[in-house]
Design a protein around this motif. Structure first.
Motif, PDB file in Angstrom:
ATOM      1  N   PRO A   3     -26.943 -61.729  20.102  1.00  0.00           N
ATOM      2  CA  PRO A   3     -25.936 -61.923  19.045  1.00  0.00           C
ATOM      3  C   PRO A   3     -25.745 -60.627  18.250  1.00  0.00           C
ATOM      4  O   PRO A   3     -26.708 -59.909  17.994  1.00  0.00           O
ATOM      5  CB  PRO A   3     -26.556 -63.014  18.162  1.00  0.00           C
ATOM      6  CG  PRO A   3     -27.576 -63.685  19.017  1.00  0.00           C
ATOM      7  CD  PRO A   3     -28.078 -62.662  19.983  1.00  0.00           C
ATOM      8  N   LEU A   4     -24.532 -60.323  17.910  1.00  0.00           N
ATOM      9  CA  LEU A   4     -24.151 -59.103  17.186  1.00  0.00           C
ATOM     10  C   LEU A   4     -24.520 -57.836  17.979  1.00  0.00           C
ATOM     11  O   LEU A   4     -24.754 -56.776  17.413  1.00  0.00           O
ATOM     12  CB  LEU A   4     -24.794 -59.042  15.799  1.00  0.00           C
ATOM     13  CG  LEU A   4     -24.491 -60.204  14.846  1.00  0.00           C
ATOM     14  CD1 LEU A   4     -25.307 -60.072  13.570  1.00  0.00           C
ATOM     15  CD2 LEU A   4     -23.004 -60.242  14.505  1.00  0.00           C
ATOM     16  N   GLY A   5     -24.571 -57.989  19.301  1.00  0.00           N
ATOM     17  CA  GLY A   5     -24.982 -56.878  20.159  1.00  0.00           C
ATOM     18  C   GLY A   5     -24.103 -55.640  20.008  1.00  0.00           C
ATOM     19  O   GLY A   5     -24.589 -54.512  20.063  1.00  0.00           O
ATOM     20  N   GLY A   6     -22.813 -55.826  19.795  1.00  0.00           N
ATOM     21  CA  GLY A   6     -21.897 -54.700  19.637  1.00  0.00           C
ATOM     22  C   GLY A   6     -22.267 -53.858  18.419  1.00  0.00           C
ATOM     23  O   GLY A   6     -22.244 -52.623  18.460  1.00  0.00           O
ATOM     24  N   LEU A   7     -22.622 -54.562  17.338  1.00  0.00           N
ATOM     25  CA  LEU A   7     -22.991 -53.836  16.110  1.00  0.00           C
ATOM     26  C   LEU A   7     -24.349 -53.157  16.266  1.00  0.00           C
ATOM     27  O   LEU A   7     -24.559 -52.041  15.793  1.00  0.00           O
ATOM     28  CB  LEU A   7     -23.025 -54.807  14.911  1.00  0.00           C
ATOM     29  CG  LEU A   7     -21.668 -55.397  14.522  1.00  0.00           C
ATOM     30  CD1 LEU A   7     -21.824 -56.406  13.387  1.00  0.00           C
ATOM     31  CD2 LEU A   7     -20.700 -54.281  14.101  1.00  0.00           C
ATOM     32  N   VAL A   8     -25.269 -53.841  16.955  1.00  0.00           N
ATOM     33  CA  VAL A   8     -26.589 -53.235  17.194  1.00  0.00           C
ATOM     34  C   VAL A   8     -26.432 -51.972  18.041  1.00  0.00           C
ATOM     35  O   VAL A   8     -27.094 -50.961  17.801  1.00  0.00           O
ATOM     36  CB  VAL A   8     -27.540 -54.254  17.874  1.00  0.00           C
ATOM     37  CG1 VAL A   8     -28.892 -53.604  18.161  1.00  0.00           C
ATOM     38  CG2 VAL A   8     -27.740 -55.482  17.002  1.00  0.00           C
ATOM     39  N   ALA A   9     -25.504 -52.032  19.014  1.00  0.00           N
ATOM     40  CA  ALA A   9     -25.251 -50.852  19.858  1.00  0.00           C
ATOM     41  C   ALA A   9     -24.754 -49.687  19.003  1.00  0.00           C
ATOM     42  O   ALA A   9     -25.169 -48.535  19.189  1.00  0.00           O
ATOM     43  CB  ALA A   9     -24.232 -51.198  20.946  1.00  0.00           C
ATOM     44  N   ILE A  10     -23.865 -49.989  18.052  1.00  0.00           N
ATOM     45  CA  ILE A  10     -23.354 -48.923  17.171  1.00  0.00           C
ATOM     46  C   ILE A  10     -24.514 -48.313  16.378  1.00  0.00           C
ATOM     47  O   ILE A  10     -24.665 -47.089  16.296  1.00  0.00           O
ATOM     48  CB  ILE A  10     -22.279 -49.478  16.201  1.00  0.00           C
ATOM     49  CG1 ILE A  10     -21.031 -49.863  16.989  1.00  0.00           C
ATOM     50  CG2 ILE A  10     -21.937 -48.442  15.124  1.00  0.00           C
ATOM     51  CD1 ILE A  10     -19.964 -50.556  16.158  1.00  0.00           C
ATOM     52  N   LEU A  11     -25.348 -49.189  15.810  1.00  0.00           N
ATOM     53  CA  LEU A  11     -26.481 -48.688  15.016  1.00  0.00           C
ATOM     54  C   LEU A  11     -27.369 -47.791  15.859  1.00  0.00           C
ATOM     55  O   LEU A  11     -27.765 -46.706  15.440  1.00  0.00           O
ATOM     56  CB  LEU A  11     -27.319 -49.866  14.482  1.00  0.00           C
ATOM     57  CG  LEU A  11     -26.690 -50.707  13.382  1.00  0.00           C
ATOM     58  CD1 LEU A  11     -27.573 -51.913  13.081  1.00  0.00           C
ATOM     59  CD2 LEU A  11     -26.497 -49.879  12.122  1.00  0.00           C
ATOM     60  N   PHE A  12     -27.683 -48.275  17.059  1.00  0.00           N
ATOM     61  CA  PHE A  12     -28.604 -47.516  17.895  1.00  0.00           C
ATOM     62  C   PHE A  12     -28.013 -46.170  18.303  1.00  0.00           C
ATOM     63  O   PHE A  12     -28.635 -45.121  18.122  1.00  0.00           O
ATOM     64  CB  PHE A  12     -28.997 -48.315  19.148  1.00  0.00           C
ATOM     65  CG  PHE A  12     -29.860 -47.502  20.076  1.00  0.00           C
ATOM     66  CD1 PHE A  12     -31.193 -47.262  19.770  1.00  0.00           C
ATOM     67  CD2 PHE A  12     -29.339 -46.928  21.227  1.00  0.00           C
ATOM     68  CE1 PHE A  12     -31.989 -46.474  20.600  1.00  0.00           C
ATOM     69  CE2 PHE A  12     -30.127 -46.141  22.059  1.00  0.00           C
ATOM     70  CZ  PHE A  12     -31.460 -45.921  21.743  1.00  0.00           C
ATOM     71  N   PHE A  13     -26.807 -46.188  18.848  1.00  0.00           N
ATOM     72  CA  PHE A  13     -26.283 -44.935  19.396  1.00  0.00           C
ATOM     73  C   PHE A  13     -25.853 -43.948  18.314  1.00  0.00           C
ATOM     74  O   PHE A  13     -25.978 -42.734  18.496  1.00  0.00           O
ATOM     75  CB  PHE A  13     -25.161 -45.211  20.401  1.00  0.00           C
ATOM     76  CG  PHE A  13     -25.701 -45.666  21.732  1.00  0.00           C
ATOM     77  CD1 PHE A  13     -26.487 -44.813  22.482  1.00  0.00           C
ATOM     78  CD2 PHE A  13     -25.455 -46.935  22.212  1.00  0.00           C
ATOM     79  CE1 PHE A  13     -27.019 -45.225  23.708  1.00  0.00           C
ATOM     80  CE2 PHE A  13     -25.974 -47.361  23.422  1.00  0.00           C
ATOM     81  CZ  PHE A  13     -26.770 -46.502  24.178  1.00  0.00           C
ATOM     82  N   VAL A  14     -25.352 -44.450  17.192  1.00  0.00           N
ATOM     83  CA  VAL A  14     -25.029 -43.522  16.097  1.00  0.00           C
ATOM     84  C   VAL A  14     -26.331 -42.914  15.554  1.00  0.00           C
ATOM     85  O   VAL A  14     -26.413 -41.708  15.309  1.00  0.00           O
ATOM     86  CB  VAL A  14     -24.213 -44.226  14.990  1.00  0.00           C
ATOM     87  CG1 VAL A  14     -24.082 -43.321  13.762  1.00  0.00           C
ATOM     88  CG2 VAL A  14     -22.829 -44.596  15.523  1.00  0.00           C
ATOM     89  N   GLY A  15     -27.357 -43.753  15.400  1.00  0.00           N
ATOM     90  CA  GLY A  15     -28.657 -43.252  14.949  1.00  0.00           C
ATOM     91  C   GLY A  15     -29.232 -42.244  15.933  1.00  0.00           C
ATOM     92  O   GLY A  15     -29.753 -41.198  15.550  1.00  0.00           O
ATOM     93  N   PHE A  16     -29.103 -42.545  17.206  1.00  0.00           N
ATOM     94  CA  PHE A  16     -29.610 -41.662  18.262  1.00  0.00           C
ATOM     95  C   PHE A  16     -28.878 -40.320  18.214  1.00  0.00           C
ATOM     96  O   PHE A  16     -29.485 -39.245  18.289  1.00  0.00           O
ATOM     97  CB  PHE A  16     -29.393 -42.356  19.614  1.00  0.00           C
ATOM     98  CG  PHE A  16     -30.148 -41.738  20.764  1.00  0.00           C
ATOM     99  CD1 PHE A  16     -31.183 -40.840  20.571  1.00  0.00           C
ATOM    100  CD2 PHE A  16     -29.820 -42.080  22.071  1.00  0.00           C
ATOM    101  CE1 PHE A  16     -31.877 -40.290  21.641  1.00  0.00           C
ATOM    102  CE2 PHE A  16     -30.501 -41.537  23.152  1.00  0.00           C
ATOM    103  CZ  PHE A  16     -31.527 -40.629  22.925  1.00  0.00           C
ATOM    104  N   PHE A  17     -27.569 -40.394  18.053  1.00  0.00           N
ATOM    105  CA  PHE A  17     -26.787 -39.154  17.966  1.00  0.00           C
ATOM    106  C   PHE A  17     -27.227 -38.332  16.746  1.00  0.00           C
ATOM    107  O   PHE A  17     -27.403 -37.108  16.845  1.00  0.00           O
ATOM    108  CB  PHE A  17     -25.285 -39.472  17.888  1.00  0.00           C
ATOM    109  CG  PHE A  17     -24.459 -38.280  17.532  1.00  0.00           C
ATOM    110  CD1 PHE A  17     -24.320 -37.216  18.412  1.00  0.00           C
ATOM    111  CD2 PHE A  17     -23.835 -38.191  16.289  1.00  0.00           C
ATOM    112  CE1 PHE A  17     -23.586 -36.084  18.069  1.00  0.00           C
ATOM    113  CE2 PHE A  17     -23.099 -37.064  15.946  1.00  0.00           C
ATOM    114  CZ  PHE A  17     -22.971 -36.016  16.829  1.00  0.00           C
TER     115      PHE A  17
END
Lengths: 484, 105
Positions: free
Chosen positions: A303-317
């Motif tokens: 659930p809310l996977g799209g937002l978690v993806a944003i958090l992860f990849f923006v943080g990673f960047f």
């Protein structure tokens, strides 16, 4: 000259200095390597080994490196000249500079990967119907034009930040980016821990297998993590330390906080990533396989996977980008001091050179992997050996401790520190280089590593002998001989 | 899977060892910074060494009179004493008796 060289810049705030240290040291390794290495090497047993090595090597080593920058108030080459006197031996500083430029040449394309995935996370590509992680990654890696374009965008962005200077550029970036990275990982951790099955991920990472403490591979893995993740001896801590203000502390912020804080982000990444991965039943992995396949497969399932993806990849960047900015600053600082070029001209020249040298790594991930292996196992330890060797055997650890480490210090550093700097860290560095040479004996990587070990010192010595207008022997120096 | 007490214990230990220590060092260094700023708003300089660190520096200067860096060490030593004598707010835990006993080298 457009911008005349005036008084040396300083960090605007203590927090800015601390975040610059963390921003520089936290990179891809903390996010995509540390959690897996921890889980694969005995979990809790690895944590104990890692903690011991952090306190034994990384904390004292970072104190020494920051203190040298602070004591000399100069970049790599200037600091080495202050200690060694004019002459070819200042070329030891050139080794550090060359290693930094080489490191950034293959790190920039990697930042480009994280940028690409961050952009796609914002477009909700990973949660779109019919999306498949592996073909997506393969198509990405098979597109050299896109890779080179991303590498170009990254180096242009790094240049843009550096052109703004230490306070308005680097500091303004890190004081927001580092806390933002921590917040994104915390939110991801909360999301992951509330998923059914998350405890499997916790068990994978934190279960204790005591027998691993008696295995050499655990200690080698912990050693690699403690040294490479903290960026000890790469010139970063020296450069960041050279911008400290008059009454700033070195050992508490530059040593303890940097080493432990940086590693804490790896721990947080483990908590953020593996509960999610295990909750969905995906195989844990490390490197690009973890970030770009395993995790990407996970996001549509939660659930809310799209937002978690944003958090992860923006943080990673952000993690990789801040490292890239400060790694490049090492060359910019020292070349601005050593040449007649302005900071603006130096930034453009250094970023242009790194961009050019980075094209092969952007073109082919195999070249990037090769360079990563060569510089990770031999180039970076050589740079560390140069910096810690000069402090330990020429300047003398006792002198540095009395004159710079304990001055305005937040904690007192005792005599135990001196032999660690003089004997333990150099011995460990020589061991690492020898160990990997033996492990990979005869391989193209090992040959590349040996070329770096032989050629970089010769190049450094030759360049400085010519530039300093001497035959190579040191002129006069105030501090040769060591103190103990 | 139910987490065992050992795993939970390790998790707690790891968080305390890393995040606990990182938070402690961050808070401590930021508080110290606040104190330094407060002191420097009141006076233009302050003590630069703790009693223990200054004693060690003094000992080293006396033991190494011919060291190439001894002048720099002496300057730093005396600078700290001057700051202690000429200012009333101190960063480190100096007593007046300790300051009275200090001598320039």
């Amino acid at each position: 000259m457009a911008d005349a060289k005036t008084a040396r810049a300083e960090w605007g705030t203590r927090f800015g200095f601390l975040m610059a240290m963390i921003g520089a040291m936290v990179g891809a390794g903390n996010i995509w390597r540390f959690p897996y290495v921890m889980g694969e090497n005995g979990g809790g047993a690895f944590v104990l080994a890692f903690l011991v090595l952090l306190f034994l090597l990384a904390v004292p080593g970072l104190m020494a490196e920051v203190a040298l920058g602070r004591y000399t108030n100069k970049g790599i080459i200037g600091a080495f000249r202050d200690v060694l006197g004019r002459g070819g031996l200042v070329g030891l500083g050139v080794i550090v500079l060359l290693v930094n430029i080489a490191l950034m040449s293959y790190y920039s394309p990697l930042i480009g990967w994280t940028l690409y995935y961050a952009v796609h996370s914002l477009l909700f590509t990973f949660t779109a119907t019919g999306f498949e992680a592996e073909p997506f990654m393969e198509a990405f890696f098979a597109n050299p034009a896109l890779m080179i374009g991303l590498h170009t965008a990254v180096m242009a962005s790094v240049a843009a930040v550096l052109l703004l200077g230490i306070r308005r550029g680097v500091e303004q970036l890190v004081v927001y980016a580092v806390p933002a990275l921590v917040i994104t990982l915390v939110i991801m951790t909360v999301r992951g821990l509330t998923l059914p099955g998350a405890s499997e991920g916790i068990a994978f990472t934190f279960s204790i297998q005591w027998e691993y403490l008696f295995e050499g591979s655990t200690w080698i893995a912990a050693l690699g993590q403690a040294l490479f993740s903290t960026g000890l001896g790469w010139g970063i801590a020296l450069t960041v330390g050279s911008y400290l203000r008059e009454y700033d502390d070195v050992p508490l912020g530059g040593g303890v906080f940097t080493a432990i804080g940086e590693s804490s982000i790896g721990i947080l990444a483990a908590l953020a990533i593996f509960p999610v991965v295990f909750a969905v039943g995906v195989e844990p992995d490390a490197g690009a396989g973890l970030a770009f396949v395993s995790l990407v497969q996970v996001f549509p399932e939660i659930p809310l996977g799209g937002l978690v993806a944003i958090l992860f990849f923006v943080g990673f960047f952000l993690a990789t980008f801040t490292s890239g900015v400060v790694i490049t600053e090492v060359s910019v600082t020292t070349l601005t001091e050593e040449t007649k070029f302005s900071r603006k001209q130096t930034v453009l020249g250094v970023c242009g050179l790194i961009w050019l040298l980075g094209i092969p790594s952007a073109y082919s991930a195999d070249i990037l992997d090769y360079l990563d292996f060569v510089f990770g196992n031999w180039g970076l330890p050589l740079a560390t050996l140069a910096i810690i060797g000069v402090i330990g055997w020429v300047l003398g650890p006792e002198r540095l401790r009395l004159l710079a480490v304990n001055r305005n210090a937040g904690i007192y550093v005792g005599k135990w520190w001196d032999p660690v700097i003089k004997y333990v860290i150099p011995a460990v560095m020589i061991f690492i280089m020898a160990y990997f040479a033996w492990e990979d004996f005869g391989s193209p990587e090992m040959i590349g590593g040996m070329l770096v070990i032989v050629l970089f010192p010769i190049i450094g010595y030759g360049i400085m002998s010519v530039l300093e207008g001497r035959g190579g022997g040191p002129d006069t120096t105030d501090v040769t001989g060591g103190d103990d | 899977m139910v987490l065992t007490a050992e795993v939970i214990g390790m998790l707690v230990f790891t968080l305390a060892a890393f995040w606990g220590l990182a938070t402690w060092s961050l808070v401590r260094t930021m508080r110290q910074e606040g104190r330094k700023v407060e002191i420097l708003e009141h006076q233009d300089r302050m003590d630069t060494y703790s009693p223990k660190a200054l004693a060690e520096l003094r000992e080293w200067i006396r033991a190494n009179p011919d060291d190439p860096l001894v002048d720099d060490a002496r300057r730093r030593h005396n600078e700290c004493i001057e700051a202690l004598e000429e200012t009333d707010r101190r960063f480190y835990d100096w007593s007046d008796e300790e300051v009275d006993r200090l001598e320039r080298i």
